[in-house]
Scaffold this active site. Structure first.
Site, mmCIF file in Angstrom:
data_model
loop_
_atom_site.group_PDB
_atom_site.id
_atom_site.type_symbol
_atom_site.label_atom_id
_atom_site.label_comp_id
_atom_site.label_asym_id
_atom_site.label_seq_id
_atom_site.Cartn_x
_atom_site.Cartn_y
_atom_site.Cartn_z
ATOM 1 C CG MET A 59 -1.859 3.732 -14.332
ATOM 2 S SD MET A 59 -2.165 5.302 -13.464
ATOM 3 C CE MET A 59 -3.919 5.161 -13.192
ATOM 4 C CB CYS A 60 0.872 0.680 -18.081
ATOM 5 S SG CYS A 60 -0.419 -0.059 -19.103
ATOM 6 C CB ALA A 61 0.446 4.197 -21.602
#
Length: 100
Positions: A59-61
Site C-alpha cells: 500500500m501507498c498513498a
C-alpha cells in the site's frame, strides 16, 4: 501484477500482511492499523523486513509507489499484491485508520 481493492483487503481482517511504502512522515500522519512501514526510498535495502511467507499486500498513498514495490517483490519471488487506491481510497471508503 495482481491488484486488490481496499474493500477486498479490509474484508480479510487483521490476518493480511500489509506493507506501507509511503515515507515515514506520511505513515506517521495516517495509517492502517497493523501495517509494516518500509518506505520505498529504502525498500530494496530493507527487503529482509518484508514477510517471507504468504501474500504481501503493498500500500501507498494512491497506488503508484505500491505498484513499483509489488513488481519488485514479484521479481524477487514474493507473492505480492498491489492495493489499488492506497490509503487515500481507504479513507474515502470510511475504513478505520490510526492518526498521529
Amino acid at each position: 501484477m495482481k491488484s486488490i481493492s481496499v474493500k477486498e483487503l479490509a474484508a480479510m481482517g487483521q490476518d493480511a500482511a500489509i506493507v506501507d511504502v509511503r515515507e515515514d512522515d506520511e505513515y506517521a500522519d495516517v495509517r492502517v492499523a497493523g501495517t509494516k512501514s518500509i518506505p520505498l526510498s529504502r525498500f530494496a535495502q530493507s527487503l529482509a523486513e518484508v514477510p517471507a511467507s504468504g501474500t504481501v499486500y503493498v500500500m501507498c498513498a494512491a497506488g503508484g509507489r505500491s505498484a513499483q514495490a509489488a513488481a519488485y517483490l514479484e521479481d524477487q519471488g514474493y507473492d505480492a499484491v498491489n492495493v489499488a487506491g492506497g490509503i487515500n481510497e481507504w479513507q474515502l471508503d470510511g475504513l478505520p485508520v490510526v492518526r498521529r
